[in-house]
Design a protein around this motif. Structure first.
Motif, mmCIF file in Angstrom:
data_model
loop_
_atom_site.group_PDB
_atom_site.id
_atom_site.type_symbol
_atom_site.label_atom_id
_atom_site.label_comp_id
_atom_site.label_asym_id
_atom_site.label_seq_id
_atom_site.Cartn_x
_atom_site.Cartn_y
_atom_site.Cartn_z
ATOM 1 N N ASN A 134 11.408 14.730 0.520
ATOM 2 C CA ASN A 134 10.843 13.878 1.562
ATOM 3 C C ASN A 134 9.325 14.019 1.525
ATOM 4 O O ASN A 134 8.763 14.861 0.822
ATOM 5 N N ARG A 135 8.655 13.157 2.282
ATOM 6 C CA ARG A 135 7.188 13.147 2.238
ATOM 7 C C ARG A 135 6.598 14.482 2.672
ATOM 8 O O ARG A 135 5.633 14.959 2.083
ATOM 9 N N ARG A 136 7.193 15.074 3.719
ATOM 10 C CA ARG A 136 6.637 16.333 4.217
ATOM 11 C C ARG A 136 6.809 17.447 3.182
ATOM 12 O O ARG A 136 5.923 18.283 3.007
ATOM 13 N N GLU A 149 0.812 -1.223 0.000
ATOM 14 C CA GLU A 149 0.000 0.000 0.000
ATOM 15 C C GLU A 149 0.847 1.275 0.000
ATOM 16 O O GLU A 149 0.313 2.361 -0.192
ATOM 17 N N ARG A 150 2.152 1.149 0.283
ATOM 18 C CA ARG A 150 3.042 2.306 0.388
ATOM 19 C C ARG A 150 2.572 3.297 1.454
ATOM 20 O O ARG A 150 2.698 4.500 1.312
ATOM 21 N N ILE A 183 9.668 2.770 4.841
ATOM 22 C CA ILE A 183 10.731 3.778 4.818
ATOM 23 C C ILE A 183 10.987 4.117 3.362
ATOM 24 O O ILE A 183 11.320 3.234 2.563
ATOM 25 N N ILE A 184 10.825 5.389 2.998
ATOM 26 C CA ILE A 184 10.906 5.806 1.599
ATOM 27 C C ILE A 184 12.107 6.721 1.401
ATOM 28 O O ILE A 184 12.326 7.660 2.165
ATOM 29 N N ASP A 185 12.904 6.431 0.374
ATOM 30 C CA ASP A 185 14.121 7.206 0.148
ATOM 31 C C ASP A 185 13.821 8.503 -0.597
ATOM 32 O O ASP A 185 12.674 8.743 -1.001
ATOM 33 N N ILE A 234 12.679 1.479 0.773
ATOM 34 C CA ILE A 234 13.925 0.781 1.072
ATOM 35 C C ILE A 234 13.793 -0.143 2.281
ATOM 36 O O ILE A 234 14.713 -0.918 2.571
ATOM 37 N N GLY A 235 12.663 -0.087 2.970
ATOM 38 C CA GLY A 235 12.474 -0.957 4.118
ATOM 39 C C GLY A 235 11.163 -0.663 4.820
ATOM 40 O O GLY A 235 10.370 0.176 4.367
ATOM 41 N N VAL A 236 10.944 -1.356 5.923
ATOM 42 C CA VAL A 236 9.745 -1.162 6.743
ATOM 43 C C VAL A 236 10.139 -1.217 8.210
ATOM 44 O O VAL A 236 10.980 -2.037 8.606
#
Length: 346
Positions: A242-244, A138-139, A164-166, A172-174
């Motif tokens: 980044n997401r923010r 689901e990202r 965890i999103i680069d 790249i991980g959870v």
């Protein structure tokens, strides 16, 4: 926590092929069940469990040493939270392979019996609906409680995970906290989100060759810490974020490599600079541009620990809700007891 009787009703409808229980189960869980059924997984069976050798685990650790190292402060910080709910903190790679699992030793032994141990794969295609695999699919942050798990053997678990999103938008991980299904852990997803935000922020520390890094926020006190927005700009085009940062400008990862910075901010091409920054929609930001003259990163505010971030975030939420602890907890996605533990006089 989701009502167990509602989950069971949803299972009865779905697994008896009587329809889709859209009003009885969360949509992310239902989508996962559908994906698992489409892959031919049988919820009544016990999913196969592989037992990686010590050599295979060592190679897995070596391959992902950078991710393990950059995530270590958050694993250590969440360790105490996990032990309080008799659970464990888990870090996986982008495939869902467990790299590290730390926490309550008693539960860790039980968790190993359902393959929650280093080297085990927890993607949906092998392990059905679970917080790690479903967060990957689901990202987004996911909570999976008890019988929401696809396989019956996993219903002893309640799990909360965030991918965890680069800076380029790749997972790249959870990071996950898993605990016995009998334990209330509704607050953990908020803590996991904050921990991942800190990990993702750390990915920008080294800078990017040939690029400017724009750090911005509406509050100048948030510059240099994990809650700032970050955009990486090369030749006037946003190439990482980044997401923010993307949330603040109302864009998504698919606009990277094509979105010009002057399409977002009221600036002349090539004139990105520190100071006040106005968006085209009229909003005002405070900005800091790393490497704007020398190509080297400029010093930013001190890196905050996860505990510092939690306290700052909780205080901001309390202020926004006039000191109402319940409202602040709902806003943050954490339990009221977490606020009282952090701020006893709240």
């Amino acid at each position: 926590m989701t009502d167990p009787s509602q989950i069971q009703k949803a299972r009865d409808v779905f697994f008896a092929h009587k329809g889709l229980p859209v009003d009885q189960i969360g949509h992310s869980i239902l989508r996962s069940w559908i994906r698992c059924a489409d892959m031919g997984l049988d919820a009544q069976t016990v999913p196969p469990v592989s037992a990686p050798t010590a050599s295979e685990i060592r190679l897995l650790h070596e391959k992902h040493e950078a991710l393990r190292r950059i995530s270590r402060p958050e694993l250590d910080a969440l360790y105490t939270e996990a032990r309080e709910i008799s659970g464990i903190v888990i870090l996986t790679n982008a495939k869902g392979e467990i790299l590290d699992a730390v926490g309550d030793p008693t539960f860790a032994d039980k968790a190993a019996q359902v393959a929650l141990r280093p080297g085990a794969l927890w993607s949906e295609d092998g392990t059905g609906t679970n917080a790690i695999g479903t967060a990957l699919a689901e990202r987004r942050a996911v909570v999976v409680n008890g019988a929401e798990h696809y396989f019956q053997s996993h219903q002893v678990l309640t799990c909360a995970a965030t991918p965890i999103i680069d800076p380029r938008g790749a997972i790249i991980g959870v990071l996950d906290i898993s605990a016995p299904a009998s334990r209330e852990n509704g607050h953990t997803i908020g803590l996991v989100r904050m921990a991942v935000e800190q990990i993702e922020h750390r990915l920008f520390r080294g800078g990017f060759d040939g690029c400017q890094t724009l750090r911005f926020q509406t509050d100048p006190n948030l510059l240099g810490v994990a809650r700032e927005g970050i955009l990486v700009v090369r030749n006037g085009i946003i190439v990482a974020a980044n997401r923010r940062g993307l949330s603040l400008i109302g864009r998504t990862w698919d606009r990277l490599d094509e979105l010009h910075v002057e399409e977002v901010f009221d600036i002349h091409p090539g004139h990105l600079a520190s100071g006040r920054l106005k968006a085209l929609d009229g909003r005002d930001f405070f900005a800091q541009v790393d490497g704007e003259e020398t190509g080297q990163a400029l010093p930013v505010g001190p890196q905050q620990s996860l505990e510092d971030i939690e306290l700052s975030t909780i205080r901001q939420a309390l202020a926004a809700h006039s000191g109402n602890v319940s409202a602040a907890a709902r806003h943050l996605g954490i339990h009221r007891s977490t606020i009282y533990r952090r701020i006893p006089n709240a």
